[in-house]
Design a protein around this motif. Structure first.
Motif, short mmCIF file in Angstrom:
data_model
loop_
_atom_site.label_atom_id
_atom_site.label_comp_id
_atom_site.label_asym_id
_atom_site.label_seq_id
_atom_site.Cartn_x
_atom_site.Cartn_y
_atom_site.Cartn_z
N ASP A 11 34.91 37.79 45.37
CA ASP A 11 33.54 36.65 45.25
C ASP A 11 33.04 38.50 43.63
OD1 ASP A 11 33.20 34.87 46.97
OD2 ASP A 11 31.42 36.91 48.22
N LEU A 12 33.68 39.15 43.76
CA LEU A 12 33.28 40.37 42.99
C LEU A 12 33.88 39.80 42.28
CD1 LEU A 12 33.47 43.54 45.47
CD2 LEU A 12 31.38 42.94 43.85
N VAL A 13 35.20 39.41 41.67
CA VAL A 13 36.27 39.66 40.78
C VAL A 13 35.75 37.64 40.08
CG1 VAL A 13 38.11 38.06 40.57
CG2 VAL A 13 38.24 40.31 41.49
N LEU A 14 35.80 36.62 40.50
CA LEU A 14 35.27 35.93 40.59
C LEU A 14 33.25 35.88 39.59
CD1 LEU A 14 35.73 33.33 43.21
CD2 LEU A 14 36.93 33.02 40.81
N GLU A 15 32.74 37.23 40.67
CA GLU A 15 31.65 37.22 39.58
C GLU A 15 31.39 37.68 38.60
OE1 GLU A 15 29.10 39.56 41.95
OE2 GLU A 15 29.16 38.22 43.61
N ALA A 16 32.80 38.74 37.66
CA ALA A 16 33.26 39.53 37.39
C ALA A 16 33.10 38.20 35.58
CB ALA A 16 33.98 40.42 37.13
N GLY A 17 33.94 37.67 36.26
CA GLY A 17 34.09 36.07 34.98
C GLY A 17 35.75 35.94 35.16
N LEU A 18 36.21 35.89 36.38
CA LEU A 18 37.95 36.26 36.29
C LEU A 18 38.01 35.47 37.49
CD1 LEU A 18 38.04 40.08 35.68
CD2 LEU A 18 38.92 38.24 34.01
N ARG A 19 39.97 35.33 37.34
CA ARG A 19 39.96 34.71 38.89
C ARG A 19 41.76 35.01 38.85
NH1 ARG A 19 40.60 30.98 34.63
NH2 ARG A 19 43.30 30.30 34.91
N PRO A 20 41.77 35.91 40.55
CA PRO A 20 42.35 35.79 41.37
C PRO A 20 43.75 35.67 40.97
CG PRO A 20 41.67 35.33 42.68
CD PRO A 20 41.12 34.88 41.45
N VAL A 21 44.93 36.17 40.73
CA VAL A 21 46.39 35.64 41.06
C VAL A 21 46.36 36.61 42.56
CG1 VAL A 21 48.50 36.45 40.10
CG2 VAL A 21 46.74 35.85 38.05
N VAL A 22 47.26 35.69 43.26
CA VAL A 22 46.82 35.82 44.71
C VAL A 22 48.42 35.92 44.87
CG1 VAL A 22 46.84 35.35 46.86
CG2 VAL A 22 45.23 34.70 45.21
N GLU A 23 48.59 37.64 44.40
CA GLU A 23 50.15 38.48 45.26
C GLU A 23 50.20 38.00 46.47
OE1 GLU A 23 51.96 42.38 45.82
OE2 GLU A 23 51.29 41.85 43.54
N LEU A 24 51.06 37.18 47.07
CA LEU A 24 51.20 37.14 48.80
C LEU A 24 51.78 38.59 49.25
CD1 LEU A 24 51.53 33.55 48.94
CD2 LEU A 24 49.38 34.93 49.71
N GLY A 25 51.29 39.64 49.77
CA GLY A 25 51.87 40.45 49.70
C GLY A 25 50.32 42.00 50.21
N PHE A 26 50.93 42.45 51.17
CA PHE A 26 52.22 43.45 51.69
C PHE A 26 52.15 42.57 53.26
CE2 PHE A 26 52.15 46.19 47.70
CZ PHE A 26 53.25 46.16 48.16
N MET A 27 53.08 43.31 53.80
CA MET A 27 53.06 43.11 55.52
C MET A 27 51.74 42.94 55.84
SD MET A 27 55.02 40.42 57.34
CE MET A 27 55.74 40.15 55.53
N PRO A 28 51.71 42.45 57.21
CA PRO A 28 50.34 42.91 57.99
C PRO A 28 51.04 44.05 59.00
CG PRO A 28 49.68 40.52 58.11
CD PRO A 28 50.67 41.46 56.98
N ARG A 29 50.26 45.51 59.15
CA ARG A 29 51.32 45.96 60.05
C ARG A 29 51.62 45.02 61.33
NH1 ARG A 29 52.06 51.43 60.07
NH2 ARG A 29 50.86 51.82 58.58
#
Length: 632
Positions: A245-263
């Motif tokens: 939500d904060l990223v989008l409010e800043a006018g940006l879109r996220p690049v979703v780097e899928l990582g790291f591994m949940p413990r």
């Protein structure tokens, strides 16, 4: 936002001991060995040698080698010219400027073609040259006069030329510390981390026009996305929503780097990286990993709608380094398959890619594997530092993925944390050269990273600590940020430039443009990849004579970027800043946080050409933005 962390000193020691270790390479098809380039030529100049050669169509780059000459004979083996970038030394363009040699000392130069980052072909026939010392006596018409006068580089362009579309590889993406830091209320250098990181992203969006932000660890435990209750998986994306939500409010879109591994999903949760203990293990259950990815993508699509179709989903980070992936290459290829198919099962229009590798590794391996397995690869992503990004288009054509986009999701002047080159002026001209090289062949060249609020190996110990950020703690622009600001001032139409003189089209580079209102913006800079010259070398300074045909009488403005203009390290030294500024020093730094535009008045007329002529002195490292108003 907090998570279990190992001591910073332990994280640094672990990083330094393992960063150079490559993960298992697995089985590979035979990569072609390319012939050396033809027509190698060496032009000696004051303080440098410019090498040029004919392109090899199948090459992703070229590796320049050198050997000293003694008593007229080659004295020793050829070795790659090391410009101290700390990463890949190959360059993508069919030219190279060597400033690492001793002026007056002759060298033999030879070049090999690179078909894959680990495969360099045989060297071609060598040529001999020596950089001219300073001062120097004239021996030809192109040599500077006695007394060491600064050579002049002539640049000429037609402001009304048709031109071509100007590509902007800096605009699609920027890197950042993990996005959970947007929620962090801790102080670093007396500044609130989350608020300043968000302010940095907003500024880069507003002033540079960057569109997306890539960061690590969206599946790390500090965002609470996965846990097991009575042995069953539970997904929770509520904190991911907060940061996105904060990223989008800043006018940006996220690049979703899928990582790291949940413990709780990791096969070996003790294998970690960084001070925040990101788990780098393969999953203990591949089905549950695929379910987690599907659940996340479906949740994002439900929450944010069709804009998610424009988000890039990248599989992991730098798995070809042992420090980032405790499995082997075969296990990572399985991770890619499971992840990519999970994304596409939610919506086949969502782009997915990788290998998000260090030093341009595993690109061929991923494409070979995906071609056999039928796994989708919408974009190829990789990282290099210290040199312009390699040209991966031949690889994509050769391996059957000609339409895949090329995203350099990390790039910078050095891969080394806390390196002084990050703060100073030479990194700015490095950035300009890299962006110029990448234009038209790379879809995104993402500088790593936006802000010095960055703590992979510990939080900043002082204002100027060699941090990766374009902006300091406190939000003060470093020269690299100013370089991006200059690039953002370029217009939409690129104009050709004719260059001549000692240093033309190598040591001195230019990028000329016309804006939609008819005004002109021309960037000129003096640059070398050689980081031993990061503090400047007087013999590499040049006088610039810029002639713009058809523009005589137009008002001219210039904006300088050099050690005396826009360099926070110079200003901090003048102010006597210690580890952290005092309030008075903070105020002085903020007051000088933007570049100064100088009004030159109407450009003078060039002889019989109706050309605007602008003459400038340009140090190394140094850049200048020349702007001419539209015709009255």
């Amino acid at each position: 936002m907090t998570t279990d962390q190992q001591p910073v000193s332990d994280a640094r020691a672990d990083w330094q001991s393992r960063i150079a270790l490559r993960s298992d390479e697995g089985d590979r098809e035979v990569t072609p060995v390319l012939p050396p380039p033809n027509d190698l030529a060496a032009i000696p100049g004051l303080g440098h040698v410019r090498l040029g050669w004919a392109p090899v169509p199948e090459a992703v780059g070229y590796l320049v080698h050198r050997a000293p000459i003694s008593d007229g004979a080659v004295d020793g083996p050829f070795a790659p010219v090391d410009h101290l970038g700390g990463d890949v030394l190959a360059v993508p363009d069919p030219w190279y400027v060597d400033t690492t040699g001793e002026p007056g000392q002759p060298y033999a130069y030879a070049v090999g073609s690179v078909s894959e980052v680990t495969v360099t072909g045989p060297l071609g026939e060598p040529v001999r040259a020596a950089a001219l010392p300073f001062p120097v006596a004239p021996t030809t018409a192109t040599v500077p006069p006695v007394g060491g006068a600064v050579p002049t580089v002539e640049l000429r362009l037609d402001g009304s030329a048709q031109g071509t579309p100007l590509h902007r590889p800096w605009q699609p993406m920027i890197g950042s510390e993990r996005l959970s830091q947007l929620l962090c209320r801790d102080l670093s250098g007396g500044r609130e981390i989350g608020a300043e990181l968000l302010a940095a992203l907003r500024r880069i969006r507003a002033e540079i026009g960057v569109e997306t932000v890539r960061a690590h660890a969206i599946l790390h435990d500090d965002l609470g996305v996965y846990r097991e209750v009575d042995g069953e998986p539970v997904h929770d994306f509520s904190v991911v929503d907060q940061v996105y939500d904060l990223v989008l409010e800043a006018g940006l879109r996220p690049v979703v780097e899928l990582g790291f591994m949940p413990r709780e999903l990791a096969s070996d949760p003790t294998r970690t990286v960084f001070g925040y203990a990101a788990v780098v293990s393969p999953p203990k259950d591949w089905d549950r990993w695929g379910d987690l990815v599907r659940a996340l993508v479906r949740h994002l699509l439900d929450r944010y709608g069709d804009t998610v179709l424009t988000w890039d989903f990248e599989v992991w980070n730098e798995a070809n380094l042992e420090v980032f992936w405790s499995g082997d290459q075969e296990e990572w290829m399985r991770l890619y398959d499971v992840t990519a198919r999970a994304v596409k099962e939610v919506d086949p229009r969502i782009p997915v890619g990788g290998p998000s590798s260090a030093a341009a590794g595993w690109v061929d391996a991923l494409l070979e594997h995906a071609g056999r397995a039928g796994t989708p690869v919408d974009f190829v992503s990789t990282h290099t530092y210290g040199s312009p990004p390699l040209d991966l288009r031949p690889t994509l054509r050769r391996l059957g993925f000609p339409d895949a986009r090329i995203l350099w999701t990390e790039w910078g002047v050095t891969p080394t944390h806390f390196h002084p080159v990050n703060d100073g002026m030479s990194a700015a001209t490095f950035l300009l050269s890299g962006m110029r090289s990448a234009a038209g062949r790379v879809d995104a060249l993402s500088y790593w990273v936006a802000s010095d609020h960055f703590e992979e190996l510990g939080r900043p110990p002082r204002l100027l600590h060699g941090g990766f950020g374009l902006l300091t703690v406190g939000g003060i622009a470093k020269p690299r940020y100013h370089a991006l600001w200059m690039l953002a001032r370029l217009g939409d139409t690129e104009l050709p430039v004719r260059a001549s003189g000692d240093g033309a089209d190598g040591l001195v580079q230019s990028w000329a443009s016309r804006r939609t209102d008819g005004s002109l913006a021309i960037l000129v800079w003096v640059s070398t990849l050689d980081q031993s010259k990061r503090d400047g070398e007087p013999s590499l300074a040049r006088r610039i004579r810029l002639a713009v045909e058809g523009a005589a009488g137009r008002p001219v403005r210039i904006t300088r970027l050099d050690r005396g203009h826009g360099d926070v390290t110079t200003l901090a030294a003048q102010l006597g800043v210690d580890d952290w500024p005092t309030e008075t020093q903070w105020a002085a730094l903020r007051a000088a946080d933007s570049l100064t535009v100088e009004e030159l008045g109407a450009a003078r007329n060039g002889a019989a050409t109706n050309a605007a002529v602008i003459e400038l002195e340009l140090p190394q490292p140094g850049a200048v933005l020349v702007e001419l108003d539209a015709r009255p």
